[in-house]
Design an enzyme around this catalytic site. Structure first.
Site, PDB file in Angstrom:
ATOM      1  N   ASN A   1      11.635   2.324 -12.554  1.00  0.00           N
ATOM      2  CA  ASN A   1      12.772   1.864 -11.754  1.00  0.00           C
ATOM      3  C   ASN A   1      13.590   0.855 -12.551  1.00  0.00           C
ATOM      4  O   ASN A   1      13.273   0.560 -13.695  1.00  0.00           O
ATOM      5  CB  ASN A   1      12.279   1.265 -10.429  1.00  0.00           C
ATOM      6  CG  ASN A   1      11.329   0.106 -10.680  1.00  0.00           C
ATOM      7  OD1 ASN A   1      11.703  -0.890 -11.268  1.00  0.00           O
ATOM      8  ND2 ASN A   1      10.077   0.265 -10.261  1.00  0.00           N
TER       9      ASN A   1
ATOM     10  N   ASP B   1       6.093   3.203  -6.657  1.00  0.00           N
ATOM     11  CA  ASP B   1       5.266   3.529  -5.493  1.00  0.00           C
ATOM     12  C   ASP B   1       4.404   4.767  -5.696  1.00  0.00           C
ATOM     13  O   ASP B   1       3.322   4.868  -5.141  1.00  0.00           O
ATOM     14  CB  ASP B   1       6.169   3.723  -4.261  1.00  0.00           C
ATOM     15  CG  ASP B   1       6.723   2.387  -3.793  1.00  0.00           C
ATOM     16  OD1 ASP B   1       5.958   1.401  -3.830  1.00  0.00           O
ATOM     17  OD2 ASP B   1       7.909   2.327  -3.417  1.00  0.00           O
TER      18      ASP B   1
ATOM     19  N   LYS C   1       4.266  17.618 -24.158  1.00  0.00           N
ATOM     20  CA  LYS C   1       5.584  17.519 -23.521  1.00  0.00           C
ATOM     21  C   LYS C   1       5.840  18.785 -22.691  1.00  0.00           C
ATOM     22  O   LYS C   1       5.666  19.906 -23.201  1.00  0.00           O
ATOM     23  CB  LYS C   1       6.640  17.384 -24.621  1.00  0.00           C
ATOM     24  CG  LYS C   1       8.012  17.101 -24.090  1.00  0.00           C
ATOM     25  CD  LYS C   1       9.003  16.941 -25.225  1.00  0.00           C
ATOM     26  CE  LYS C   1      10.413  16.970 -24.700  1.00  0.00           C
ATOM     27  NZ  LYS C   1      11.388  17.184 -25.733  1.00  0.00           N
TER      28      LYS C   1
ATOM     29  N   PRO D   1      -1.637   2.207  -5.654  1.00  0.00           N
ATOM     30  CA  PRO D   1      -2.183   1.151  -4.784  1.00  0.00           C
ATOM     31  C   PRO D   1      -1.107   0.123  -4.463  1.00  0.00           C
ATOM     32  O   PRO D   1      -0.272  -0.187  -5.307  1.00  0.00           O
ATOM     33  CB  PRO D   1      -3.294   0.520  -5.642  1.00  0.00           C
ATOM     34  CG  PRO D   1      -3.020   0.956  -7.045  1.00  0.00           C
ATOM     35  CD  PRO D   1      -2.279   2.248  -6.967  1.00  0.00           C
ATOM     36  N   ASP D   2      -1.103  -0.377  -3.225  1.00  0.00           N
ATOM     37  CA  ASP D   2      -0.186  -1.462  -2.858  1.00  0.00           C
ATOM     38  C   ASP D   2      -0.882  -2.777  -3.230  1.00  0.00           C
ATOM     39  O   ASP D   2      -1.790  -3.233  -2.533  1.00  0.00           O
ATOM     40  CB  ASP D   2       0.136  -1.407  -1.360  1.00  0.00           C
ATOM     41  CG  ASP D   2       1.224  -2.400  -0.980  1.00  0.00           C
ATOM     42  OD1 ASP D   2       1.301  -3.477  -1.615  1.00  0.00           O
ATOM     43  OD2 ASP D   2       2.011  -2.097  -0.066  1.00  0.00           O
ATOM     44  N   ILE D   3      -0.464  -3.337  -4.337  1.00  0.00           N
ATOM     45  CA  ILE D   3      -1.158  -4.510  -4.896  1.00  0.00           C
ATOM     46  C   ILE D   3      -1.047  -5.699  -3.938  1.00  0.00           C
ATOM     47  O   ILE D   3      -2.031  -6.380  -3.633  1.00  0.00           O
ATOM     48  CB  ILE D   3      -0.557  -4.860  -6.278  1.00  0.00           C
ATOM     49  CG1 ILE D   3      -0.658  -3.640  -7.199  1.00  0.00           C
ATOM     50  CG2 ILE D   3      -1.251  -6.071  -6.887  1.00  0.00           C
ATOM     51  CD1 ILE D   3       0.140  -3.750  -8.486  1.00  0.00           C
TER      52      ILE D   3
ATOM     53  N   PHE E   1       8.058  -9.609  -2.175  1.00  0.00           N
ATOM     54  CA  PHE E   1       9.508  -9.413  -2.263  1.00  0.00           C
ATOM     55  C   PHE E   1       9.879  -8.152  -1.505  1.00  0.00           C
ATOM     56  O   PHE E   1       9.059  -7.256  -1.331  1.00  0.00           O
ATOM     57  CB  PHE E   1       9.936  -9.268  -3.724  1.00  0.00           C
ATOM     58  CG  PHE E   1      10.200 -10.599  -4.353  1.00  0.00           C
ATOM     59  CD1 PHE E   1      11.488 -11.038  -4.570  1.00  0.00           C
ATOM     60  CD2 PHE E   1       9.145 -11.433  -4.692  1.00  0.00           C
ATOM     61  CE1 PHE E   1      11.724 -12.279  -5.123  1.00  0.00           C
ATOM     62  CE2 PHE E   1       9.381 -12.676  -5.243  1.00  0.00           C
ATOM     63  CZ  PHE E   1      10.680 -13.096  -5.462  1.00  0.00           C
TER      64      PHE E   1
HETATM   65  O1  C5P Z   1       6.782  -2.003   0.411  1.00  0.00           O
HETATM   66  P1  C5P Z   1       7.662  -2.500  -0.684  1.00  0.00           P
HETATM   67  O2  C5P Z   1       7.475  -1.767  -1.970  1.00  0.00           O
HETATM   68  O3  C5P Z   1       9.090  -2.645  -0.311  1.00  0.00           O
HETATM   69  O4  C5P Z   1       7.138  -3.981  -0.911  1.00  0.00           O
HETATM   70  C1  C5P Z   1       7.614  -4.752  -1.943  1.00  0.00           C
HETATM   71  C2  C5P Z   1       6.623  -5.834  -2.258  1.00  0.00           C
HETATM   72  O5  C5P Z   1       5.314  -5.284  -2.405  1.00  0.00           O
HETATM   73  C3  C5P Z   1       6.907  -6.512  -3.582  1.00  0.00           C
HETATM   74  O6  C5P Z   1       6.449  -7.843  -3.488  1.00  0.00           O
HETATM   75  C4  C5P Z   1       6.065  -5.716  -4.562  1.00  0.00           C
HETATM   76  O7  C5P Z   1       5.715  -6.480  -5.700  1.00  0.00           O
HETATM   77  C5  C5P Z   1       4.850  -5.376  -3.734  1.00  0.00           C
HETATM   78  N1  C5P Z   1       4.249  -4.092  -4.062  1.00  0.00           N
HETATM   79  C6  C5P Z   1       3.007  -4.051  -4.667  1.00  0.00           C
HETATM   80  N2  C5P Z   1       2.412  -2.845  -4.933  1.00  0.00           N
HETATM   81  C7  C5P Z   1       3.032  -1.692  -4.630  1.00  0.00           C
HETATM   82  C8  C5P Z   1       4.303  -1.708  -4.013  1.00  0.00           C
HETATM   83  C9  C5P Z   1       4.884  -2.937  -3.743  1.00  0.00           C
HETATM   84  O8  C5P Z   1       2.439  -5.103  -4.947  1.00  0.00           O
HETATM   85  N3  C5P Z   1       2.453  -0.536  -4.894  1.00  0.00           N
END
Ligand code: C5P
Length: 405
Positions: free
Chosen positions: A211, A280, A290, A306-308, A324
């Site tokens: 991104n 994401d 390739k 994973p959502d950290i 954020f």
């Molecule tokens: O759900 P969203 O992606 O909008 O959330 C953004 C927040 O979640 C940011 O603080 C980002 O660093 C964190 N985040 C994360 N791991 C992910 C996706 C988002 O830590 N996979």
């Protein structure tokens, strides 16, 4: 003391006095510390030092007049006032101090001082009798009362042959004073962990999903946290930025590497700030070679990363956790929803649909939400905004620590 001048924007005001020649050395030394300098001279200063010297040393045009059409077209006086992270006047004559104390603004320097919200530091230099004069002392008291920092003056032999207080402080001491303005103890003794930048997910050996995040905001937050006295670890995805030397930096590429690094570093962390734009999804398969171009549509299967942030927030013994949210619509509603859904202590949201703000730009605006409140931090350079955000995080962290949920 850490060098907190790196990447700071300093307006150096030079007024009339023999010590004006030291403005050249001051300019050089501030730049050596990694700050940017814009010099503003008063008319009287021209009698003591040439603007060309300061222009060459600062690498920027030197300005004097308020009504200079060309200069105003480049950077207007209000822009200059906004640009500044600090204004230092060295040397400051009795005349300039008098004008500032009484709110006069009849040239560029005094106008910028009136128009800025940045800290103002003044290094007086004048004859000892002028310094001791009741009018000067009253002006000094007034300026101090308003939060202006007076550096010096030193005592000693003066250019006029007299001995007493009124010599401008040595350049070293001025640099120390300026540096100290950017250092505070809001996070002293605390361990802060920051994620920054994008993550990158390979599709094949040459292609990836990612991104537009530059990492600017996260790096600025890491730097500001260190300036507030924290021991900072920055976990960064691929970024062109140089890590601040005041923080420990761990470079990662993918979201899973970032998640692992966060989990390794989390122990003992007091504050976790997730400024990274984590990709994401990643491709379910990564081609060893390739992928060949073909005429048929190509379908990539994406699996969630994973959502950290949510993982950290869900832990039983967790740090104060800040996330954020980059939104393109309904900022407050979406940010508050994210605050709850992810179970974090604070969300800093920005509207990335606005022109010239957000991802790659130098400026940003933030609306910050926490369970019992919110604050808007208006559009500003990211470094300035980061310092304001860190101050707010420190405030909420300490309130939180005293009144645990
Ligand atoms: O759900 P969203 O992606 O909008 O959330 C953004 C927040 O979640 C940011 O603080 C980002 O660093 C964190 N985040 C994360 N791991 C992910 C996706 C988002 O830590 N996979």
């Amino acid at each position: 003391m850490i060098n907190a001048l790196r990447q700071k924007r300093i307006v150096l005001g030079i007024s009339g006095g023999v010590a004006a020649y030291k403005g050249a050395e001051l300019t050089r030394r501030i730049r050596e510390r990694g700050a940017r300098v814009r010099v503003v001279m008063t008319r009287a200063a021209y009698q003591f030092i040439g603007p060309l010297t300061l222009q060459a040393l600062s690498g920027q045009p030197v300005r004097t007049d308020l009504f200079d059409v060309n200069a105003e077209a480049g950077m207007g006086h209000i822009e200059l006032a906004r640009w500044a992270d600090a204004v230092i006047i060295a040397p400051a004559s009795a005349d300039v101090m008098g004008k500032l104390a009484h709110g006069l603004a009849d040239d560029l320097l005094t106008t910028v001082c009136l128009a800025t919200s940045a800290p103002l530091l003044i290094a007086p230099a004048m004859n000892q009798q002028m310094w001791l004069a009741a009018a000067t002392q009253a002006n000094v008291a007034l300026l101090r009362q308003r939060g202006v920092e007076i550096l010096g003056p030193a005592s000693g032999e003066q250019a006029c042959g007299e001995v007493g207080p009124g010599r401008m402080l040595e350049v070293d001491r001025l640099i120390e004073g300026l540096n100290a303005r950017f250092v505070n103890d809001a996070l002293a003794g605390l361990k802060v962990l920051v994620t920054a930048g994008p993550t990158r997910e390979a599709i094949d050996p040459v292609r990836y999903l990612s991104n537009r995040s530059s990492g600017k905001m996260g790096y600025a937050i890491a730097r500001a946290s260190a300036e507030a006295g924290a021991a900072v670890t920055l976990i960064s995805g691929p970024s062109n930025l140089t890590a601040p030397e005041t923080v420990r930096c761990i470079a990662v590429t993918t979201a899973r590497e970032m998640a692992e690094a966060v989990s390794r570093e989390l122990d003992g962390t007091n504050i976790f700030i997730a400024a990274a734009a984590v990709t994401d999804y990643r491709s379910a398969t990564v081609g060893e070679q390739k992928l060949k171009r073909g005429d048929e549509p190509l379908t990539l299967t994406l699996v969630p990363n994973p959502d950290i942030l949510a993982t950290v927030a869900a832990q039983a013994r967790r740090p104060f956790t800040v996330g954020f949210a980059a939104e393109t619509e309904q900022l407050a509603v979406n940010a508050r929803a994210k605050l709850e859904k992810k179970g974090v202590d604070m969300i800093a949201a920005n509207d990335v649909s606005l022109p010239a703000q957000g991802f790659e730009s130098d400026d940003n605006n933030l609306s910050v939400f926490w369970p019992q409140g919110e604050r808007i931090l208006p559009c500003a350079p990211k470094e300035k905004l980061a310092r304001q955000l860190v101050a707010l995080i420190a405030e909420r962290y300490h309130a939180h620590a005293r009144h645990p949920a």
